[in-house]
Design a protein around this motif. Structure first.
Motif, PDB file in Angstrom:
ATOM      1  N   VAL A  44      73.991  10.264  83.775  1.00 49.24           N
ATOM      2  CA  VAL A  44      73.773  10.094  82.337  1.00 49.24           C
ATOM      3  C   VAL A  44      73.393  11.431  81.704  1.00 49.24           C
ATOM      4  O   VAL A  44      73.860  11.765  80.606  1.00 49.24           O
ATOM      5  N   ALA A  45      72.586  12.215  82.391  1.00 46.88           N
ATOM      6  CA  ALA A  45      72.189  13.525  81.872  1.00 46.88           C
ATOM      7  C   ALA A  45      73.407  14.437  81.713  1.00 46.88           C
ATOM      8  O   ALA A  45      73.536  15.139  80.704  1.00 46.88           O
ATOM      9  N   ILE A  46      74.302  14.422  82.680  1.00 46.05           N
ATOM     10  CA  ILE A  46      75.506  15.247  82.590  1.00 46.05           C
ATOM     11  C   ILE A  46      76.375  14.801  81.418  1.00 46.05           C
ATOM     12  O   ILE A  46      76.903  15.629  80.668  1.00 46.05           O
ATOM     13  N   VAL A  47      76.513  13.505  81.231  1.00 42.87           N
ATOM     14  CA  VAL A  47      77.287  12.988  80.099  1.00 42.87           C
ATOM     15  C   VAL A  47      76.643  13.407  78.775  1.00 42.87           C
ATOM     16  O   VAL A  47      77.338  13.820  77.839  1.00 42.87           O
ATOM     17  N   LEU A  48      75.321  13.328  78.681  1.00 48.30           N
ATOM     18  CA  LEU A  48      74.630  13.739  77.460  1.00 48.30           C
ATOM     19  C   LEU A  48      74.817  15.224  77.185  1.00 48.30           C
ATOM     20  O   LEU A  48      75.034  15.643  76.044  1.00 48.30           O
ATOM     21  N   LEU A  49      74.744  16.045  78.225  1.00 48.58           N
ATOM     22  CA  LEU A  49      74.923  17.482  78.043  1.00 48.58           C
ATOM     23  C   LEU A  49      76.349  17.820  77.626  1.00 48.58           C
ATOM     24  O   LEU A  49      76.577  18.690  76.783  1.00 48.58           O
ATOM     25  N   LEU A  50      77.325  17.116  78.193  1.00 53.18           N
ATOM     26  CA  LEU A  50      78.721  17.342  77.796  1.00 53.18           C
ATOM     27  C   LEU A  50      78.968  16.888  76.360  1.00 53.18           C
ATOM     28  O   LEU A  50      79.689  17.538  75.602  1.00 53.18           O
ATOM     29  N   ALA A  51      78.359  15.775  75.967  1.00 47.67           N
ATOM     30  CA  ALA A  51      78.483  15.307  74.583  1.00 47.67           C
ATOM     31  C   ALA A  51      77.835  16.311  73.630  1.00 47.67           C
ATOM     32  O   ALA A  51      78.366  16.589  72.544  1.00 47.67           O
ATOM     33  N   SER A  52      76.722  16.873  74.027  1.00 48.45           N
ATOM     34  CA  SER A  52      76.066  17.898  73.219  1.00 48.45           C
ATOM     35  C   SER A  52      76.967  19.112  73.043  1.00 48.45           C
ATOM     36  O   SER A  52      77.109  19.639  71.938  1.00 48.45           O
ATOM     37  N   TYR A  53      77.573  19.548  74.108  1.00 49.65           N
ATOM     38  CA  TYR A  53      78.487  20.685  74.038  1.00 49.65           C
ATOM     39  C   TYR A  53      79.661  20.373  73.108  1.00 49.65           C
ATOM     40  O   TYR A  53      80.062  21.202  72.300  1.00 49.65           O
ATOM     41  N   GLY A  54      80.203  19.162  73.218  1.00 51.21           N
ATOM     42  CA  GLY A  54      81.320  18.763  72.365  1.00 51.21           C
ATOM     43  C   GLY A  54      80.952  18.766  70.890  1.00 51.21           C
ATOM     44  O   GLY A  54      81.719  19.225  70.048  1.00 51.21           O
ATOM     45  N   LEU A  55      79.780  18.252  70.546  1.00 47.25           N
ATOM     46  CA  LEU A  55      79.332  18.252  69.152  1.00 47.25           C
ATOM     47  C   LEU A  55      79.143  19.672  68.626  1.00 47.25           C
ATOM     48  O   LEU A  55      79.503  19.974  67.487  1.00 47.25           O
ATOM     49  N   GLN A  56      78.585  20.545  69.452  1.00 48.31           N
ATOM     50  CA  GLN A  56      78.419  21.939  69.033  1.00 48.31           C
ATOM     51  C   GLN A  56      79.773  22.596  68.806  1.00 48.31           C
ATOM     52  O   GLN A  56      79.959  23.335  67.840  1.00 48.31           O
ATOM     53  N   TYR A  57      80.702  22.317  69.674  1.00 48.13           N
ATOM     54  CA  TYR A  57      82.042  22.896  69.561  1.00 48.13           C
ATOM     55  C   TYR A  57      82.709  22.467  68.254  1.00 48.13           C
ATOM     56  O   TYR A  57      83.264  23.278  67.524  1.00 48.13           O
ATOM     57  N   VAL A  58      82.628  21.176  67.951  1.00 41.75           N
ATOM     58  CA  VAL A  58      83.245  20.657  66.723  1.00 41.75           C
ATOM     59  C   VAL A  58      82.567  21.253  65.485  1.00 41.75           C
ATOM     60  O   VAL A  58      83.238  21.661  64.541  1.00 41.75           O
ATOM     61  N   ALA A  59      81.246  21.315  65.496  1.00 39.41           N
ATOM     62  CA  ALA A  59      80.522  21.848  64.334  1.00 39.41           C
ATOM     63  C   ALA A  59      80.876  23.316  64.101  1.00 39.41           C
ATOM     64  O   ALA A  59      81.108  23.730  62.964  1.00 39.41           O
ATOM     65  N   ARG A  60      80.953  24.083  65.149  1.00 39.07           N
ATOM     66  CA  ARG A  60      81.259  25.505  64.988  1.00 39.07           C
ATOM     67  C   ARG A  60      82.722  25.727  64.643  1.00 39.07           C
ATOM     68  O   ARG A  60      83.054  26.626  63.880  1.00 39.07           O
ATOM     69  N   ARG A  61      83.611  24.920  65.200  1.00 38.61           N
ATOM     70  CA  ARG A  61      85.036  25.081  64.918  1.00 38.61           C
ATOM     71  C   ARG A  61      85.331  24.796  63.451  1.00 38.61           C
ATOM     72  O   ARG A  61      86.085  25.519  62.813  1.00 38.61           O
ATOM     73  N   GLU A  62      84.723  23.760  62.895  1.00 42.28           N
ATOM     74  CA  GLU A  62      84.948  23.442  61.483  1.00 42.28           C
ATOM     75  C   GLU A  62      84.424  24.543  60.575  1.00 42.28           C
ATOM     76  O   GLU A  62      84.989  24.820  59.528  1.00 42.28           O
ATOM     77  N   THR A  63      83.354  25.193  60.966  1.00 46.71           N
ATOM     78  CA  THR A  63      82.818  26.293  60.172  1.00 46.71           C
ATOM     79  C   THR A  63      83.697  27.520  60.297  1.00 46.71           C
ATOM     80  O   THR A  63      83.974  28.208  59.320  1.00 46.71           O
ATOM     81  N   LEU A  64      84.162  27.803  61.477  1.00 43.37           N
ATOM     82  CA  LEU A  64      84.935  29.003  61.735  1.00 43.37           C
ATOM     83  C   LEU A  64      86.319  28.931  61.114  1.00 43.37           C
ATOM     84  O   LEU A  64      86.817  29.919  60.560  1.00 43.37           O
ATOM     85  N   TYR A  65      86.967  27.774  61.173  1.00 42.53           N
ATOM     86  CA  TYR A  65      88.356  27.654  60.737  1.00 42.53           C
ATOM     87  C   TYR A  65      88.528  26.941  59.407  1.00 42.53           C
ATOM     88  O   TYR A  65      89.603  26.470  59.097  1.00 42.53           O
ATOM     89  N   ARG A  66      87.504  26.860  58.594  1.00 40.73           N
ATOM     90  CA  ARG A  66      87.662  26.202  57.297  1.00 40.73           C
ATOM     91  C   ARG A  66      88.504  27.077  56.387  1.00 40.73           C
ATOM     92  O   ARG A  66      88.646  28.279  56.574  1.00 40.73           O
ATOM     93  N   ASP A  67      89.039  26.466  55.380  1.00 40.78           N
ATOM     94  CA  ASP A  67      89.941  27.160  54.449  1.00 40.78           C
ATOM     95  C   ASP A  67      89.131  28.045  53.511  1.00 40.78           C
ATOM     96  O   ASP A  67      88.401  27.564  52.650  1.00 40.78           O
ATOM     97  N   HIS A  68      89.266  29.358  53.650  1.00 39.58           N
ATOM     98  CA  HIS A  68      88.507  30.298  52.823  1.00 39.58           C
ATOM     99  C   HIS A  68      89.188  30.591  51.488  1.00 39.58           C
ATOM    100  O   HIS A  68      88.630  31.271  50.647  1.00 39.58           O
ATOM    101  N   GLU A  69      90.387  30.119  51.302  1.00 35.46           N
ATOM    102  CA  GLU A  69      91.123  30.456  50.093  1.00 35.46           C
ATOM    103  C   GLU A  69      91.018  29.395  49.013  1.00 35.46           C
ATOM    104  O   GLU A  69      91.795  29.375  48.080  1.00 35.46           O
ATOM    105  N   ARG A  70      90.078  28.521  49.127  1.00 32.20           N
ATOM    106  CA  ARG A  70      89.870  27.509  48.091  1.00 32.20           C
ATOM    107  C   ARG A  70      89.220  28.147  46.881  1.00 32.20           C
ATOM    108  O   ARG A  70      88.377  29.030  47.009  1.00 32.20           O
ATOM    109  N   PRO A  71      89.574  27.676  45.684  1.00 34.55           N
ATOM    110  CA  PRO A  71      88.962  28.244  44.468  1.00 34.55           C
ATOM    111  C   PRO A  71      87.503  27.831  44.331  1.00 34.55           C
ATOM    112  O   PRO A  71      87.038  26.926  44.841  1.00 34.55           O
TER     113      PRO A  71
END
Length: 71
Positions: A44-71
């Motif tokens: 269960v601990a390993i699953v929780l740690l992997l889920a934590s990593y996945g959430l961090q990845y998604v949060a950072r990816r959305e910030t990094l690759y968001r559309d900067h050319e919006r008005p």
């Protein structure tokens, strides 16, 4: 900052908060794993740690690759 930028920032902070809580819960389970059900606690601990990593990845990816050319 537009309303959508504020919403994105709030979503990112919320995801990172959940990721941190999952990581702490996983680490606590790893430290208290003892006895006959230790394999279950570690699993269960390993699953929780992997889920934590996945959430961090998604949060950072959305910030990094968001559309900067919006008005």
């Amino acid at each position: 900052m537009a309303a959508t930028d504020r919403e994105r920032a709030a979503t990112r902070r919320r995801r990172l908060l959940w990721a941190g809580l999952l990581a702490v819960a996983g680490l606590v389970l790893l430290t208290v794993a003892d006895g006959t059900a230790a394999w279950l606690e570690v699993s269960v601990a390993i699953v929780l740690l992997l889920a934590s990593y996945g959430l961090q990845y998604v949060a950072r990816r959305e910030t990094l690759y968001r559309d900067h050319e919006r008005p």
